[in-house]
Design a protein around this motif. Structure first.
Motif, PDB file in Angstrom:
ATOM      1  N   LEU A 126       8.177  26.862 -44.042  1.00 24.69           N
ATOM      2  CA  LEU A 126       7.459  25.979 -43.096  1.00 24.69           C
ATOM      3  C   LEU A 126       8.218  25.976 -41.995  1.00 24.69           C
ATOM      4  O   LEU A 126       9.397  26.251 -41.882  1.00 24.69           O
ATOM      5  CB  LEU A 126       7.356  24.516 -43.784  1.00 24.69           C
ATOM      6  N   THR A 127       7.614  25.990 -40.768  1.00 27.53           N
ATOM      7  CA  THR A 127       8.225  25.680 -39.437  1.00 27.53           C
ATOM      8  C   THR A 127       7.960  24.558 -38.845  1.00 27.53           C
ATOM      9  O   THR A 127       6.792  24.222 -38.381  1.00 27.53           O
ATOM     10  CB  THR A 127       7.801  27.078 -38.543  1.00 27.53           C
ATOM     11  N   VAL A 155      20.943  18.959 -40.336  1.00 25.13           N
ATOM     12  CA  VAL A 155      20.633  19.882 -41.077  1.00 25.13           C
ATOM     13  C   VAL A 155      21.078  21.364 -40.173  1.00 25.13           C
ATOM     14  O   VAL A 155      21.634  22.418 -40.701  1.00 25.13           O
ATOM     15  CB  VAL A 155      19.034  20.023 -41.322  1.00 25.13           C
ATOM     16  N   ALA A 156      20.843  21.277 -38.871  1.00 27.31           N
ATOM     17  CA  ALA A 156      20.894  22.296 -38.073  1.00 27.31           C
ATOM     18  C   ALA A 156      20.974  21.950 -36.407  1.00 27.31           C
ATOM     19  O   ALA A 156      20.568  21.038 -36.218  1.00 27.31           O
ATOM     20  CB  ALA A 156      20.029  23.390 -38.195  1.00 27.31           C
ATOM     21  N   ALA A 157      21.752  22.663 -35.650  1.00 26.10           N
ATOM     22  CA  ALA A 157      21.992  22.393 -34.392  1.00 26.10           C
ATOM     23  C   ALA A 157      22.067  23.487 -33.567  1.00 26.10           C
ATOM     24  O   ALA A 157      22.343  24.608 -34.292  1.00 26.10           O
ATOM     25  CB  ALA A 157      23.166  21.490 -34.100  1.00 26.10           C
ATOM     26  N   GLY A 178      21.632  30.032 -44.499  1.00 23.82           N
ATOM     27  CA  GLY A 178      20.970  31.188 -45.174  1.00 23.82           C
ATOM     28  C   GLY A 178      19.492  31.146 -45.614  1.00 23.82           C
ATOM     29  O   GLY A 178      18.844  31.822 -45.886  1.00 23.82           O
ATOM     30  N   ARG A 179      18.995  29.877 -45.499  1.00 23.31           N
ATOM     31  CA  ARG A 179      17.556  29.697 -45.795  1.00 23.31           C
ATOM     32  C   ARG A 179      16.940  29.040 -44.433  1.00 23.31           C
ATOM     33  O   ARG A 179      15.717  29.466 -44.176  1.00 23.31           O
ATOM     34  CB  ARG A 179      17.322  28.758 -46.931  1.00 23.31           C
ATOM     35  N   PHE A 180      17.447  28.378 -43.763  1.00 23.14           N
ATOM     36  CA  PHE A 180      16.887  27.632 -42.402  1.00 23.14           C
ATOM     37  C   PHE A 180      17.329  28.529 -41.214  1.00 23.14           C
ATOM     38  O   PHE A 180      18.554  29.178 -41.166  1.00 23.14           O
ATOM     39  CB  PHE A 180      17.268  26.182 -42.202  1.00 23.14           C
ATOM     40  N   SER A 191      12.234  29.323 -48.141  1.00 24.03           N
ATOM     41  CA  SER A 191      12.872  29.228 -49.659  1.00 24.03           C
ATOM     42  C   SER A 191      12.892  27.856 -49.841  1.00 24.03           C
ATOM     43  O   SER A 191      14.014  27.440 -50.303  1.00 24.03           O
ATOM     44  CB  SER A 191      14.074  29.918 -50.054  1.00 24.03           C
ATOM     45  N   VAL A 192      11.803  26.932 -49.384  1.00 28.05           N
ATOM     46  CA  VAL A 192      12.081  25.510 -49.573  1.00 28.05           C
ATOM     47  C   VAL A 192      12.085  25.193 -50.767  1.00 28.05           C
ATOM     48  O   VAL A 192      11.755  25.693 -51.932  1.00 28.05           O
ATOM     49  CB  VAL A 192      10.940  24.985 -48.931  1.00 28.05           C
ATOM     50  N   GLN A 193      13.194  24.103 -50.911  1.00 24.10           N
ATOM     51  CA  GLN A 193      13.565  23.559 -52.290  1.00 24.10           C
ATOM     52  C   GLN A 193      12.942  22.115 -52.304  1.00 24.10           C
ATOM     53  O   GLN A 193      12.678  21.435 -51.089  1.00 24.10           O
ATOM     54  CB  GLN A 193      14.800  23.664 -52.530  1.00 24.10           C
ATOM     55  N   LEU A 194      12.913  21.392 -53.471  1.00 22.40           N
ATOM     56  CA  LEU A 194      12.302  20.362 -53.541  1.00 22.40           C
ATOM     57  C   LEU A 194      13.239  19.211 -52.855  1.00 22.40           C
ATOM     58  O   LEU A 194      12.975  18.187 -52.454  1.00 22.40           O
ATOM     59  CB  LEU A 194      12.383  19.735 -55.262  1.00 22.40           C
TER      60      LEU A 194
END
Length: 123
Positions: free
Chosen positions: A17-18, A47-49, A65-67, A84-87
């Protein structure tokens, strides 16, 4: 600076998802942008910057490694590609802008915030 997130929705675990963050206002392309998320009963976490020029990025260990975070300053859009989205990735995702590259990993230093976009993950 005004920030508007989009792209949230329902995604199946393992899929991608993007999310997009559209920034507007004076010198919006000169701000570092962070993506935060807040799950039910949890604190808001970074999460990220990405720095304003894109040469420096940060990822939380949980998404490394996923986002992928990227920005297009010509369009004033910062994207967060979630692979590779996780719950555990289910949350409301917010983008936030900072004039400087924050030294901490909390919400301090981010002056402007969007209203968030909801990501729901199904198994």
């Amino acid at each position: 600076v005004q920030l508007v997130e989009s792209g949230g929705g329902l995604v199946q675990a393992g899929e991608s998802l993007t999310l997009s963050c559209a920034a507007s206002g004076p010198s919006a392309d000169r701000y570092a942008i962070g993506w935060f998320r807040q799950g039910p009963g949890k604190e808001r976490e970074l999460v990220a910057a990405i720095r304003w020029n894109g040469v420096r990025t940060y990822y939380a260990d949980s998404v490394k490694g996923r986002f992928v975070i990227s920005r297009d300053n010509a369009k004033n859009i910062v994207s967060l590609q979630m692979n590779s989205v996780q719950l555990e990735d289910a949350a409301v995702y917010y983008c936030a802008a900072s004039q400087h590259w924050p030294t901490g990993r909390g919400t301090e230093g981010y002056e402007y915030w969007g209203k968030g976009t909801l990501v729901t993950v199904s198994s």
